[in-house]
Write an enzyme that holds these catalytic residues in place. Structure first.
Site, PDB file in Angstrom:
ATOM      1  N   ARG A   1       0.842  -1.205   0.000  1.00  0.00           N
ATOM      2  CA  ARG A   1       0.000   0.000   0.000  1.00  0.00           C
ATOM      3  C   ARG A   1       0.876   1.254   0.000  1.00  0.00           C
ATOM      4  O   ARG A   1       0.600   2.238  -0.673  1.00  0.00           O
ATOM      5  CB  ARG A   1      -0.952   0.020   1.207  1.00  0.00           C
ATOM      6  CG  ARG A   1      -1.637   1.369   1.351  1.00  0.00           C
ATOM      7  CD  ARG A   1      -2.912   1.400   2.185  1.00  0.00           C
ATOM      8  NE  ARG A   1      -2.923   0.560   3.353  1.00  0.00           N
ATOM      9  CZ  ARG A   1      -2.287   0.826   4.501  1.00  0.00           C
ATOM     10  NH1 ARG A   1      -1.564   1.919   4.651  1.00  0.00           N
ATOM     11  NH2 ARG A   1      -2.374  -0.013   5.511  1.00  0.00           N
TER      12      ARG A   1
ATOM     13  N   TYR B   1     -15.567  16.796 -16.047  1.00  0.00           N
ATOM     14  CA  TYR B   1     -15.927  15.376 -16.126  1.00  0.00           C
ATOM     15  C   TYR B   1     -17.051  15.060 -15.128  1.00  0.00           C
ATOM     16  O   TYR B   1     -16.997  15.497 -13.971  1.00  0.00           O
ATOM     17  CB  TYR B   1     -14.671  14.545 -15.824  1.00  0.00           C
ATOM     18  CG  TYR B   1     -14.912  13.076 -15.729  1.00  0.00           C
ATOM     19  CD1 TYR B   1     -15.232  12.330 -16.854  1.00  0.00           C
ATOM     20  CD2 TYR B   1     -14.842  12.420 -14.501  1.00  0.00           C
ATOM     21  CE1 TYR B   1     -15.470  10.967 -16.763  1.00  0.00           C
ATOM     22  CE2 TYR B   1     -15.069  11.059 -14.399  1.00  0.00           C
ATOM     23  CZ  TYR B   1     -15.387  10.342 -15.537  1.00  0.00           C
ATOM     24  OH  TYR B   1     -15.618   8.999 -15.439  1.00  0.00           O
TER      25      TYR B   1
ATOM     26  N   ASP C   1      -6.532  18.851 -14.641  1.00  0.00           N
ATOM     27  CA  ASP C   1      -6.832  17.496 -15.109  1.00  0.00           C
ATOM     28  C   ASP C   1      -6.416  17.441 -16.582  1.00  0.00           C
ATOM     29  O   ASP C   1      -7.047  18.047 -17.441  1.00  0.00           O
ATOM     30  CB  ASP C   1      -8.332  17.209 -14.934  1.00  0.00           C
ATOM     31  CG  ASP C   1      -8.701  15.774 -15.305  1.00  0.00           C
ATOM     32  OD1 ASP C   1      -8.020  15.190 -16.172  1.00  0.00           O
ATOM     33  OD2 ASP C   1      -9.685  15.244 -14.753  1.00  0.00           O
TER      34      ASP C   1
ATOM     35  N   LYS D   1      -7.380   6.310 -19.432  1.00  0.00           N
ATOM     36  CA  LYS D   1      -7.629   6.840 -20.767  1.00  0.00           C
ATOM     37  C   LYS D   1      -6.342   6.764 -21.603  1.00  0.00           C
ATOM     38  O   LYS D   1      -5.812   5.699 -21.783  1.00  0.00           O
ATOM     39  CB  LYS D   1      -8.183   8.265 -20.653  1.00  0.00           C
ATOM     40  CG  LYS D   1      -9.245   8.420 -19.536  1.00  0.00           C
ATOM     41  CD  LYS D   1     -10.522   7.657 -19.791  1.00  0.00           C
ATOM     42  CE  LYS D   1     -11.447   7.571 -18.584  1.00  0.00           C
ATOM     43  NZ  LYS D   1     -11.803   8.822 -17.950  1.00  0.00           N
TER      44      LYS D   1
END
Ligand SMILES: *Cc1c(COP(=O)(O)O)cnc(C)c1O
Length: 379
Positions: free
Chosen positions: A46, A98, A170, A195
């Site tokens: 983690r 978005y 972004d 993406k």
């Protein structure tokens, strides 16, 4: 090192055991210590993993950042960033961001006291007016989704800097191949690596890239505390996808340009939104801050001539699906799909209609793609 070289090489050569040319996957949750307090830099996945480090170094280099953290989804990256704020803090962002980002801002973080102004960020005066004493973050998404509106990064970031406000961009839609927000003074760049960065529609992930080590330190603490880091397998896939980022982006763009021109001349198409078309109203800004136009576009279909339920089923190569940035072409209806979670009023305010169609143009042969559209647009 130039981007094409960096995407193939940075972070990659780490294996001294068997001299593997590609980065090994380390699917382990934990790492043994040679003695208490003595390990090889990793203790628990983690918090850190060598495969993840390879990807983080690669993406940091592509954006020109001081460091990077990769997360299990793009939304995980966005969520982690919002934990830089506390109740009462205010964020200025666009009204056409978005849909998932809008949802987590408006319906999740609003509930714990963070305040948001969703405004038209193309208007610098509106940005200036929206900023108030409690404003701690300005969140930019450019080009916007799905209407490809361009936000003036230099203009907005200058306004924010004057007031010591953290700026986040972004950069999912263009990738570092076509746009470098750090060149305009952004503090943080965020990606949905789902993406273009990965580019093969086979993994979900996110990335946060830092302009300086101080922000990185705080964010690394948060990402570990929240537990939103990316799995070693997924990191390996993204690293593999990244190596062809430049070549893919060029192919996406060439096809998108051909399709945008075709659509613009079609009698059943009312309007096309694509930064590569002369009809895009923000030419100066496009030249100033973008090195290319990308592979995303939208258009207004004349649904009186070609009803939606006749258009979509006829397509052979454009898959009716949300998401974007993969090698295969995807097409979708933002009103009922990707942006439905915004609620009707917010969708309308952003300029979308029930006739808006969003296209993520893939890297197939453009002649096949155009033939497919010709057939579906017959009505
Ligand atoms: C997809 C997307 C996100 C969210 O990323 P996920 O990987 O789906 O969680 C954020 N911003 C933009 C611009 C996106 O396209």
């Amino acid at each position: 090192m130039k981007l094409r070289t960096s995407s193939v090489h940075t972070g990659v050569y780490k294996d001294k055991t068997f001299n593997s040319v590609t980065t090994p996957i380390y699917p382990t949750s934990t790492f043994y210590f040679d003695a208490p307090g003595k390990n090889k830099g990793y203790d628990y996945t983690r918090s850190g993993n060598p495969t993840r480090t390879a990807l983080e170094e690669n993406i940091a280099a592509l954006e020109g950042g001081a460091g990077c953290s990769v997360t299990c989804t793009g939304m995980a990256a966005i969520t982690a960033l919002l934990f830089l704020l506390k109740p009462g803090d205010h964020v200025v962002t666009g009204d056409d961001i978005y849909g998932g980002t809008y949802r987590v801002f408006a319906y999740v973080f609003s509930n714990i006291g963070i305040k948001f102004s969703f405004i038209n960020m193309r208007d610098l005066k509106a940005v200036e007016k929206a900023i108030r004493p409690g404003t701690k973050m300005v969140w930019i998404e450019t080009p916007s989704n799905p209407l490809l509106n361009i936000v003036d990064m230099d203009g907005v970031i200058k306004i924010a800097k004057k007031k010591d406000i953290l700026t986040v961009v972004d950069n999912t839609f263009l990738s570092p191949y076509f746009q470098k927000p750090f060149e305009f003074g952004a503090d943080i760049v965020v990606h949905s690596t789902t993406k273009y960065i990965n580019g093969h529609s086979d993994v979900v992930g996110g990335a946060i890239i830092y302009s300086d080590k101080k922000i990185e330190e705080r964010m690394r603490y948060l990402i570990n505390a929240l537990g939103v880091s990316e799995s070693p397998f997924d990191c390996w896939l993204v690293l593999r996808g990244l190596k062809t980022l430049a070549q893919r982006m060029e192919a996406h763009q060439a096809n998108a340009l051909a399709i945008a021109k075709f659509l613009e001349g079609h009698k059943h198409v009312k309007k096309v939104y694509y930064p590569g078309l002369k009809s895009h109203p923000q030419q100066d800004l496009i030249k100033k801050q973008m090195k290319g136009f990308g592979g995303m576009m939208a258009f207004e279909l004349d649904t009186k001539k070609v009803p939606l339920d006749q258009f979509f089923p006829k397509l052979k190569y454009f898959c009716l699906a949300e998401s974007l940035g993969g090698v295969e072409s995807l097409i979708e209806h933002p009103w009922s799909m990707s942006h439905a979670s915004m609620g009707e009023a917010a969708i309308k305010a952003s300029g979308m209609t029930k006739e808006t169609i969003r296209v993520s143009v893939g890297i197939e042969d453009s002649e096949d793609l155009i033939a497919d559209l010709v057939n579906a647009l017959k009505g």
